[in-house]
Scaffold this active site. Sequence first.
Site, PDB file in Angstrom:
ATOM      1  N   ARG A  88      -8.908  -0.801   3.816  1.00  0.00           N
ATOM      2  CA  ARG A  88      -8.061   0.269   3.265  1.00  0.00           C
ATOM      3  C   ARG A  88      -6.705  -0.266   2.837  1.00  0.00           C
ATOM      4  O   ARG A  88      -6.116   0.217   1.864  1.00  0.00           O
ATOM      5  CB  ARG A  88      -7.823   1.359   4.327  1.00  0.00           C
ATOM      6  CG  ARG A  88      -8.919   2.395   4.439  1.00  0.00           C
ATOM      7  CD  ARG A  88      -8.449   3.515   5.342  1.00  0.00           C
ATOM      8  NE  ARG A  88      -7.054   3.810   5.065  1.00  0.00           N
ATOM      9  CZ  ARG A  88      -6.135   4.076   5.970  1.00  0.00           C
ATOM     10  NH1 ARG A  88      -6.456   4.122   7.233  1.00  0.00           N
ATOM     11  NH2 ARG A  88      -4.876   4.301   5.622  1.00  0.00           N
ATOM     12  N   ASP A 110       4.249   0.144  12.724  1.00  0.00           N
ATOM     13  CA  ASP A 110       3.115  -0.608  12.152  1.00  0.00           C
ATOM     14  C   ASP A 110       3.029  -2.035  12.686  1.00  0.00           C
ATOM     15  O   ASP A 110       2.002  -2.696  12.534  1.00  0.00           O
ATOM     16  CB  ASP A 110       3.222  -0.609  10.621  1.00  0.00           C
ATOM     17  CG  ASP A 110       3.125   0.793  10.074  1.00  0.00           C
ATOM     18  OD1 ASP A 110       2.150   1.484  10.390  1.00  0.00           O
ATOM     19  OD2 ASP A 110       4.055   1.219   9.369  1.00  0.00           O
ATOM     20  N   CYS A 133      -5.959   7.588   9.395  1.00  0.00           N
ATOM     21  CA  CYS A 133      -6.061   6.832  10.646  1.00  0.00           C
ATOM     22  C   CYS A 133      -5.901   7.751  11.853  1.00  0.00           C
ATOM     23  O   CYS A 133      -5.061   8.648  11.849  1.00  0.00           O
ATOM     24  CB  CYS A 133      -4.957   5.777  10.715  1.00  0.00           C
ATOM     25  SG  CYS A 133      -5.320   4.316   9.765  1.00  0.00           S
ATOM     26  N   ARG A 186      -0.974  14.228  13.412  1.00  0.00           N
ATOM     27  CA  ARG A 186      -0.205  13.961  12.198  1.00  0.00           C
ATOM     28  C   ARG A 186      -0.019  15.281  11.451  1.00  0.00           C
ATOM     29  O   ARG A 186      -0.687  15.559  10.459  1.00  0.00           O
ATOM     30  CB  ARG A 186      -0.889  12.880  11.368  1.00  0.00           C
ATOM     31  CG  ARG A 186      -0.983  11.598  12.181  1.00  0.00           C
ATOM     32  CD  ARG A 186      -1.472  10.443  11.398  1.00  0.00           C
ATOM     33  NE  ARG A 186      -0.458   9.888  10.520  1.00  0.00           N
ATOM     34  CZ  ARG A 186      -0.714   8.898   9.682  1.00  0.00           C
ATOM     35  NH1 ARG A 186      -1.912   8.377   9.619  1.00  0.00           N
ATOM     36  NH2 ARG A 186       0.251   8.422   8.909  1.00  0.00           N
ATOM     37  N   LYS A 245       0.843  -1.211   0.000  1.00  0.00           N
ATOM     38  CA  LYS A 245       0.000   0.000   0.000  1.00  0.00           C
ATOM     39  C   LYS A 245       0.873   1.254   0.000  1.00  0.00           C
ATOM     40  O   LYS A 245       0.657   2.162  -0.784  1.00  0.00           O
ATOM     41  CB  LYS A 245      -0.890  -0.004   1.245  1.00  0.00           C
ATOM     42  CG  LYS A 245      -1.553   1.328   1.529  1.00  0.00           C
ATOM     43  CD  LYS A 245      -2.479   1.285   2.716  1.00  0.00           C
ATOM     44  CE  LYS A 245      -1.838   1.615   4.049  1.00  0.00           C
ATOM     45  NZ  LYS A 245      -1.459   3.007   4.275  1.00  0.00           N
ATOM     46  N   ASN A 246       1.868   1.265   0.879  1.00  0.00           N
ATOM     47  CA  ASN A 246       2.629   2.496   1.041  1.00  0.00           C
ATOM     48  C   ASN A 246       3.653   2.717  -0.066  1.00  0.00           C
ATOM     49  O   ASN A 246       4.370   3.705  -0.058  1.00  0.00           O
ATOM     50  CB  ASN A 246       3.275   2.542   2.432  1.00  0.00           C
ATOM     51  CG  ASN A 246       2.210   2.758   3.502  1.00  0.00           C
ATOM     52  OD1 ASN A 246       1.086   3.160   3.179  1.00  0.00           O
ATOM     53  ND2 ASN A 246       2.537   2.480   4.749  1.00  0.00           N
TER      54      ASN A 246
HETATM   55  C1  EPZ Z   1       4.124   6.580   7.033  1.00  0.00           C
HETATM   56  O1  EPZ Z   1       3.281   7.593   7.569  1.00  0.00           O
HETATM   57  C2  EPZ Z   1       3.208   5.430   6.739  1.00  0.00           C
HETATM   58  N1  EPZ Z   1       2.192   5.872   5.783  1.00  0.00           N
HETATM   59  C3  EPZ Z   1       2.576   4.946   8.035  1.00  0.00           C
HETATM   60  O2  EPZ Z   1       1.752   3.860   7.777  1.00  0.00           O
HETATM   61  C4  EPZ Z   1       3.677   4.534   9.003  1.00  0.00           C
HETATM   62  O3  EPZ Z   1       3.097   4.183  10.237  1.00  0.00           O
HETATM   63  C5  EPZ Z   1       4.645   5.678   9.205  1.00  0.00           C
HETATM   64  O4  EPZ Z   1       5.123   6.172   7.932  1.00  0.00           O
HETATM   65  C6  EPZ Z   1       5.859   5.210  10.010  1.00  0.00           C
HETATM   66  O5  EPZ Z   1       6.683   6.267  10.293  1.00  0.00           O
HETATM   67  C7  EPZ Z   1       2.454   5.983   4.502  1.00  0.00           C
HETATM   68  O6  EPZ Z   1       3.534   5.718   4.004  1.00  0.00           O
HETATM   69  C8  EPZ Z   1       1.315   6.380   3.634  1.00  0.00           C
HETATM   70  P1  EPZ Z   1       5.663   9.947   9.319  1.00  0.00           P
HETATM   71  P2  EPZ Z   1       3.722   9.091   7.620  1.00  0.00           P
HETATM   72  O7  EPZ Z   1       5.542  11.268   8.622  1.00  0.00           O
HETATM   73  O8  EPZ Z   1       4.716   9.371   6.568  1.00  0.00           O
HETATM   74  C9  EPZ Z   1       5.791  13.286  12.678  1.00  0.00           C
HETATM   75  C10 EPZ Z   1      -0.291   2.793   7.596  1.00  0.00           C
HETATM   76  O9  EPZ Z   1      -1.150   2.325   8.351  1.00  0.00           O
HETATM   77  N2  EPZ Z   1       5.582  14.295  11.626  1.00  0.00           N
HETATM   78  O10 EPZ Z   1       6.842   9.088   9.042  1.00  0.00           O
HETATM   79  O11 EPZ Z   1       2.494   9.924   7.673  1.00  0.00           O
HETATM   80  C11 EPZ Z   1       4.555  12.414  12.919  1.00  0.00           C
HETATM   81  O12 EPZ Z   1       3.628  13.047  13.763  1.00  0.00           O
HETATM   82  C12 EPZ Z   1       0.355   4.090   7.941  1.00  0.00           C
HETATM   83  O13 EPZ Z   1       0.061   2.259   6.547  1.00  0.00           O
HETATM   84  C13 EPZ Z   1       5.701  15.628  11.965  1.00  0.00           C
HETATM   85  O14 EPZ Z   1       5.930  15.979  13.114  1.00  0.00           O
HETATM   86  O15 EPZ Z   1       4.394   9.126   9.021  1.00  0.00           O
HETATM   87  C14 EPZ Z   1       5.157  11.181  13.512  1.00  0.00           C
HETATM   88  O16 EPZ Z   1       5.372  11.364  14.887  1.00  0.00           O
HETATM   89  C15 EPZ Z   1      -0.069   4.601   9.291  1.00  0.00           C
HETATM   90  N3  EPZ Z   1       5.516  16.555  10.989  1.00  0.00           N
HETATM   91  C16 EPZ Z   1       6.523  11.083  12.821  1.00  0.00           C
HETATM   92  O17 EPZ Z   1       6.777  12.364  12.255  1.00  0.00           O
HETATM   93  C17 EPZ Z   1       5.226  16.209   9.692  1.00  0.00           C
HETATM   94  O18 EPZ Z   1       5.094  17.118   8.845  1.00  0.00           O
HETATM   95  C18 EPZ Z   1       6.605  10.062  11.739  1.00  0.00           C
HETATM   96  O19 EPZ Z   1       5.499  10.202  10.869  1.00  0.00           O
HETATM   97  C19 EPZ Z   1       5.143  14.839   9.361  1.00  0.00           C
HETATM   98  C20 EPZ Z   1       5.325  13.910  10.360  1.00  0.00           C
END
Ligand code: EPZ
Length: 423
Positions: A400, A307, A117, A122, A22-23
Amino acid sequence: MEAFFIQPARRLEGVIPVRGAKNSILKAMAASLLFRTPFLIDNVPHIVDYQQMENLLVSAGVLVERVGERQVRLTPPRHPESTLDPEVAQSFRSSVVLIGPLLARTGKAVFPYPGGCVIGKRPIDLFLEGLARMGALVREENGIFTLSAKRLIGADIFFRKVSVTATETLMMAAVLARGKTVLSNAAREPEIPALAEFLNLCGARISGAGTSTITIRGGAKLDGARRVFRIIPDRVEAGSFAILAALRGGRLRVANCVPEHLAGLLAALREAGVFIECGKDWVEITAPKQLFPVNVQTREYPGFVTDFQSPFMVLLTQAVGMSTVFETIYEGRLEYTRDLNRMGAEIILCDPHRAIVVGPTPLFGRVVESPDLRAGLAFILAALVAKGPSTVQHIYHIDRGYERIEERLCDVGADIKRVACAG
Ligand code: EPZ
């Protein structure tokens, strides 16, 4: 509305193949906006998030054609729409990865705050700051963001936090920008080098993807003619099946996966006493007589990724002794443990990030609601381990990201029915 009605499983055995990630596919689709020519995507998983991204791309003017059971052709328009359909964009988090390619290609991106989710805050600050450093003007009015830049300019960008989608978004934007971009403290998830390799095949100049420093030389003219983006196997799905096998195998082979992508999880499973054999593209798991407690801390890839936290929690409820779980990435990703406790688990929430699991406790079938994609799958695992039947509701979260999960688990011995339910 639909639900899963799940009977306890005695033993799961056989081979369970993993679908495309998916990702990875969501980012491959977003990349179409960087192109002026069509390209093909292969190994397409039939999941709801794919459909959502398709809807969003169609509203931006991309032609999406199915050319086979698992292949689609994406043909970008000459002049993509700069405004993302707010209703669709709000409904899933990954819509945010479109803003980089859209801005780079059209000079403008108009979009709402992305939903998805409910696993904690986020924010999108890293996306906005990064694109601003590349010259974009950022405005926000009533929850709608407008980014504009005649031409993005390469920049040195240090991510204050490691973010998967922010890394991907800025990497894509930088491909069309003028000059060189260096992304430091970048995420290293396998979906990122997969995207970079395909873009490079089509004319981009990206180096270092898969490490924490990615360099992109901009100004590429991408040509996708006769190019196929084969989506990598879904490592989260593969790992979740491995956890299930550790709980309820027999011997179960997880096929069509990349064992190397699961290293963090497999190390934790081995520590729990699980017997694991790996081949080139498969992992075979034999459930042990007894599971041992493990202390896990979620980390960015290649560590034990967030995850896997919820399915692994189910495993820890069956381990003999006390385990601890430290969720470092999201602050809302332990809420589901309340329902596991209703099923009989003994999980003590110390704070939004930390839990203590005391095992083993028998689990009992209950009616539970899937709060998000990964916790939803964890409830399926818990229901298969429980005594008595369970009903998992709100399964659209599960659909999803997991293709017809009930049919595939039934193929290895589970008894799960998709049923209609009220409300
Ligand atoms: C990706 O989400 C995945 N989604 C997530 O999978 C996965 O859990 C996550 O990476 C792991 O880190 C996709 O690839 C579509 P992050 P992402 O930005 O990119 C903070 C699933 O179920 N952050 O790496 O949205 C955030 O709050 C999903 O498949 C900021 O502070 O996650 C978090 O604490 C759920 N500011 C950390 O970074 C920002 O602008 C990591 O989030 C962006 C993120």
